[in-house]
Design a protein around this motif. Sequence first.
Motif, PDB file in Angstrom:
ATOM      1  N   GLY A 111      53.712  35.826  71.112  1.00  0.00           N
ATOM      2  CA  GLY A 111      55.114  35.472  70.904  1.00  0.00           C
ATOM      3  C   GLY A 111      55.976  35.917  72.074  1.00  0.00           C
ATOM      4  O   GLY A 111      57.193  35.991  71.966  1.00  0.00           O
ATOM      5  N   GLY A 112      55.309  36.258  73.187  1.00  0.00           N
ATOM      6  CA  GLY A 112      56.049  36.727  74.366  1.00  0.00           C
ATOM      7  C   GLY A 112      55.410  37.948  74.987  1.00  0.00           C
ATOM      8  O   GLY A 112      55.946  38.544  75.926  1.00  0.00           O
ATOM      9  N   SER A 113      54.257  38.341  74.476  1.00  0.00           N
ATOM     10  CA  SER A 113      53.611  39.606  74.863  1.00  0.00           C
ATOM     11  C   SER A 113      53.146  39.682  76.309  1.00  0.00           C
ATOM     12  O   SER A 113      52.747  40.749  76.763  1.00  0.00           O
ATOM     13  N   ILE A 114      53.207  38.582  77.061  1.00  0.00           N
ATOM     14  CA  ILE A 114      53.010  38.649  78.514  1.00  0.00           C
ATOM     15  C   ILE A 114      54.374  38.562  79.206  1.00  0.00           C
ATOM     16  O   ILE A 114      54.714  39.386  80.051  1.00  0.00           O
ATOM     17  N   ASP A 125      62.098  18.383  83.740  1.00  0.00           N
ATOM     18  CA  ASP A 125      60.743  18.781  84.134  1.00  0.00           C
ATOM     19  C   ASP A 125      60.401  20.189  83.681  1.00  0.00           C
ATOM     20  O   ASP A 125      59.231  20.518  83.509  1.00  0.00           O
ATOM     21  N   ALA A 126      61.406  21.042  83.568  1.00  0.00           N
ATOM     22  CA  ALA A 126      61.184  22.413  83.112  1.00  0.00           C
ATOM     23  C   ALA A 126      62.480  22.948  82.533  1.00  0.00           C
ATOM     24  O   ALA A 126      63.557  22.374  82.771  1.00  0.00           O
ATOM     25  N   ILE A 127      62.355  24.023  81.761  1.00  0.00           N
ATOM     26  CA  ILE A 127      63.520  24.619  81.102  1.00  0.00           C
ATOM     27  C   ILE A 127      63.698  26.031  81.655  1.00  0.00           C
ATOM     28  O   ILE A 127      62.712  26.739  81.870  1.00  0.00           O
ATOM     29  N   ILE A 128      64.955  26.417  81.894  1.00  0.00           N
ATOM     30  CA  ILE A 128      65.237  27.775  82.407  1.00  0.00           C
ATOM     31  C   ILE A 128      65.974  28.567  81.339  1.00  0.00           C
ATOM     32  O   ILE A 128      66.953  28.080  80.773  1.00  0.00           O
ATOM     33  N   THR A 129      65.538  29.809  81.128  1.00  0.00           N
ATOM     34  CA  THR A 129      66.216  30.716  80.198  1.00  0.00           C
ATOM     35  C   THR A 129      66.074  32.148  80.723  1.00  0.00           C
ATOM     36  O   THR A 129      65.239  32.399  81.582  1.00  0.00           O
ATOM     37  N   PRO A 130      66.850  33.080  80.152  1.00  0.00           N
ATOM     38  CA  PRO A 130      66.502  34.483  80.388  1.00  0.00           C
ATOM     39  C   PRO A 130      65.173  34.734  79.649  1.00  0.00           C
ATOM     40  O   PRO A 130      64.905  34.068  78.645  1.00  0.00           O
ATOM     41  N   THR A 131      64.343  35.687  80.110  1.00  0.00           N
ATOM     42  CA  THR A 131      63.127  36.006  79.366  1.00  0.00           C
ATOM     43  C   THR A 131      63.464  36.871  78.151  1.00  0.00           C
ATOM     44  O   THR A 131      62.859  36.710  77.085  1.00  0.00           O
ATOM     45  N   THR A 132      64.428  37.781  78.346  1.00  0.00           N
ATOM     46  CA  THR A 132      64.813  38.699  77.268  1.00  0.00           C
ATOM     47  C   THR A 132      66.334  38.804  77.226  1.00  0.00           C
ATOM     48  O   THR A 132      66.995  38.608  78.253  1.00  0.00           O
ATOM     49  N   PRO A 133      66.893  39.128  76.069  1.00  0.00           N
ATOM     50  CA  PRO A 133      68.356  39.232  75.984  1.00  0.00           C
ATOM     51  C   PRO A 133      68.921  40.430  76.739  1.00  0.00           C
ATOM     52  O   PRO A 133      70.075  40.417  77.155  1.00  0.00           O
ATOM     53  N   THR A 134      68.100  41.493  76.912  1.00  0.00           N
ATOM     54  CA  THR A 134      68.560  42.698  77.617  1.00  0.00           C
ATOM     55  C   THR A 134      67.428  43.179  78.523  1.00  0.00           C
ATOM     56  O   THR A 134      66.289  42.752  78.375  1.00  0.00           O
ATOM     57  N   ASP A 140      62.371  39.357  70.773  1.00  0.00           N
ATOM     58  CA  ASP A 140      61.481  38.280  71.246  1.00  0.00           C
ATOM     59  C   ASP A 140      62.137  36.898  71.159  1.00  0.00           C
ATOM     60  O   ASP A 140      61.458  35.886  71.297  1.00  0.00           O
ATOM     61  N   VAL A 141      63.434  36.868  70.917  1.00  0.00           N
ATOM     62  CA  VAL A 141      64.077  35.616  70.531  1.00  0.00           C
ATOM     63  C   VAL A 141      63.908  34.482  71.561  1.00  0.00           C
ATOM     64  O   VAL A 141      63.815  33.316  71.188  1.00  0.00           O
ATOM     65  N   PHE A 142      63.812  34.818  72.857  1.00  0.00           N
ATOM     66  CA  PHE A 142      63.700  33.756  73.877  1.00  0.00           C
ATOM     67  C   PHE A 142      62.253  33.350  74.178  1.00  0.00           C
ATOM     68  O   PHE A 142      62.018  32.384  74.887  1.00  0.00           O
ATOM     69  N   THR A 143      61.305  34.139  73.718  1.00  0.00           N
ATOM     70  CA  THR A 143      59.917  33.861  74.110  1.00  0.00           C
ATOM     71  C   THR A 143      59.077  33.214  73.006  1.00  0.00           C
ATOM     72  O   THR A 143      58.079  32.564  73.296  1.00  0.00           O
ATOM     73  N   ILE A 173      65.254  42.370  85.748  1.00  0.00           N
ATOM     74  CA  ILE A 173      65.666  41.280  84.847  1.00  0.00           C
ATOM     75  C   ILE A 173      64.722  40.102  85.092  1.00  0.00           C
ATOM     76  O   ILE A 173      64.380  39.809  86.237  1.00  0.00           O
ATOM     77  N   GLY A 174      64.314  39.460  84.013  1.00  0.00           N
ATOM     78  CA  GLY A 174      63.349  38.362  84.140  1.00  0.00           C
ATOM     79  C   GLY A 174      63.957  36.987  83.898  1.00  0.00           C
ATOM     80  O   GLY A 174      64.803  36.816  83.021  1.00  0.00           O
ATOM     81  N   LEU A 175      63.498  36.028  84.701  1.00  0.00           N
ATOM     82  CA  LEU A 175      63.864  34.616  84.534  1.00  0.00           C
ATOM     83  C   LEU A 175      62.666  33.921  83.901  1.00  0.00           C
ATOM     84  O   LEU A 175      61.537  34.079  84.374  1.00  0.00           O
ATOM     85  N   GLN A 176      62.915  33.163  82.818  1.00  0.00           N
ATOM     86  CA  GLN A 176      61.804  32.446  82.196  1.00  0.00           C
ATOM     87  C   GLN A 176      61.894  30.956  82.517  1.00  0.00           C
ATOM     88  O   GLN A 176      62.945  30.342  82.371  1.00  0.00           O
ATOM     89  N   LEU A 177      60.774  30.396  82.951  1.00  0.00           N
ATOM     90  CA  LEU A 177      60.665  28.943  83.100  1.00  0.00           C
ATOM     91  C   LEU A 177      59.683  28.461  82.053  1.00  0.00           C
ATOM     92  O   LEU A 177      58.621  29.062  81.863  1.00  0.00           O
ATOM     93  N   LEU A 178      60.040  27.407  81.345  1.00  0.00           N
ATOM     94  CA  LEU A 178      59.145  26.826  80.342  1.00  0.00           C
ATOM     95  C   LEU A 178      58.736  25.443  80.822  1.00  0.00           C
ATOM     96  O   LEU A 178      59.591  24.664  81.281  1.00  0.00           O
ATOM     97  N   GLY A 179      57.444  25.152  80.739  1.00  0.00           N
ATOM     98  CA  GLY A 179      56.950  23.873  81.244  1.00  0.00           C
ATOM     99  C   GLY A 179      56.364  22.999  80.145  1.00  0.00           C
ATOM    100  O   GLY A 179      56.105  23.462  79.034  1.00  0.00           O
ATOM    101  N   LYS A 180      56.134  21.743  80.496  1.00  0.00           N
ATOM    102  CA  LYS A 180      55.535  20.798  79.551  1.00  0.00           C
ATOM    103  C   LYS A 180      54.123  21.238  79.190  1.00  0.00           C
ATOM    104  O   LYS A 180      53.502  22.000  79.939  1.00  0.00           O
TER     105      LYS A 180
END
Lengths: 95, 491
Positions: free
Chosen positions: B177-180, B397-406, B425-428, B455-462
């Motif tokens: 659920g986001g453990s990596i 093509d991809a989605i950008i979000t924060p990886t974590t809220p804090t 874990d809300v964003f992962t 601080i982490g940037l999350q990219l989500l792919g297809k």
Amino acid sequence: MAASDFNVKYVAHLARVQLSPDEEQKLGTQLGHILGFMDKLKTLDVSHVEATAHAVPTVNVTRTDETQASLPHDEAMRNAPKQTNGLFIVPKIVE
Amino acid sequence: MLNQLTISKLTTRLARREVSAREATQACLDQINRVDGQIHAFISLNAADALAQADAADHAMVSGATQAQQPLLGVPIAVKDVLAVKGQPLNCGSKILGQFVSPYDATAVEKLKAAGAIVFGRLNMDEFAMGSSTENSAFGLTRNPWDLTRIPGGSSGGSAAAVAADEAIATLGSDTGGSIRQPAALCGCVGLKPTYGRVSRYGLVAFASSLDQIGPFTKDVRDCATMLNVISGHDRRDSTSVAQPVPDYTAGLTGNIKGLRLGLPKEYMIGGLDPEVKAAVDAAVRQLQSLGASVEEISLPHTEYAAATYYIIAPAEASANLARFDGIRYGARVDGADPLELYCRTRGAGFGPEVKRRIILGTYVLSSGYYDAYYLRAQKVRTLIRQDFLKAFEQVDAIITPTTPTAAFRIGEKSDDPLQMYLSDVFTISCNLAGICGVSLPCGFTSNAEAKLPIGLQLLGKPFGEETMLRIAHAYEQSTSWHQEKPLICS
């Protein structure tokens, strides 16, 4: 289906997990809160939605029914908590 | 120091015979001796075995083996304590496995070894991968290398901390659920969760089988692509692995992202989002735009239901998967007058509080009378969450979000409030429910006075879109210097 009818002692027994009285009390309260949070899902209308069991739909993955090499017996028994003559020892089941 | 190198830099130097695998491995072991007393990323470690593997790699190179054939030849890589490595202990951060020693290699481990890696050490984790802070380990907690008063994230906290503190060149973890991605974000490294089915789960101790994937932690995106090249692919021993060809993920790192379309989900700009995290992600978005990508707002309307859905489905699957730990065939046992008493006592003594909480929760949502109200309903909401993503990917093509809220929270801050911990874990979690791929990479630091935090940037792919996702991640990384920063403990 309110979380208030959640009986931690009964469910822990179904799950085959022994809990101390302290754990029962603490887990009961915490799980009550968590189940309350889950009630959010009841606000959605899902009557016409199919359930997803797996994100990648897979059906009936099969292989040919052939004998293959497996772990040697002593390797498979290596981590047994109790064994005799290559067999697992368990408490008596039949009277 | 050799332990600070990336896979690509180390293999270049190994190939030129400037350094040996033994020297690289010794450098990691020295760093572990120096810092792991404070960080505790490792549960256990067999230094003699690691050095023997290093000598074997050095011999192989003398005999003509090359990094062109074996991309990880001579590279020390540590693994999370949830993956089977033949002859090594396997505890899943739990007491219940007792003195268990793995009789075989996980497929991902077998592939690392075939690629020439030195596979060493057992990395700390939340028990059975259940947690977001690595505080739920029976072997003690792991500390964040950037600030020892804070958690490294979880459940793969040891895997993230070991890479951040240069104790290994790269590591493997698992993500349900986001453990990596969450610990990678909190420790300032790159962590990737592959598309469900991309990597075989054979030899990964199951938590929630429809959500679990194995993935790498690395110091940069190129290393992440190299690791993914090695561990991906179909495996007949995991019927859920997918027979999709594996591209060369490093070949896709062209630096060119002109014309790619990125989506910014409006539902992720929630109240609990830390202003510094938001500012860092906003800056990353502008950076990606300056590199030629276009950014548009998208909607993932069922985002607010993801946490509740996940914390029904994952515990339900866990309650079934963890039924195997019964004290009969392996692991620890507490005797009883009959088998039932033996099961209850063994499991009562062997599992920690969070695992008990989830097993009981999972048993309840699957039990007669509650199955439809909780489990079946959650599976239906899962369909809606997946559809949100597939619809969004028709547009971007991809989605950008924060990886974590804090950024990383303090040790003990959330350990008495499981629901608050779940919400970190809300964003992962949506990514696992939808079965898509995701990667976290460094995009800045907090201005924290005592110690700055990554601080982490999350990219989500297809689904199976790792190539494009990694190309975007790499282009961003190479235009910034966040990934080059090291915690003070490394200096």
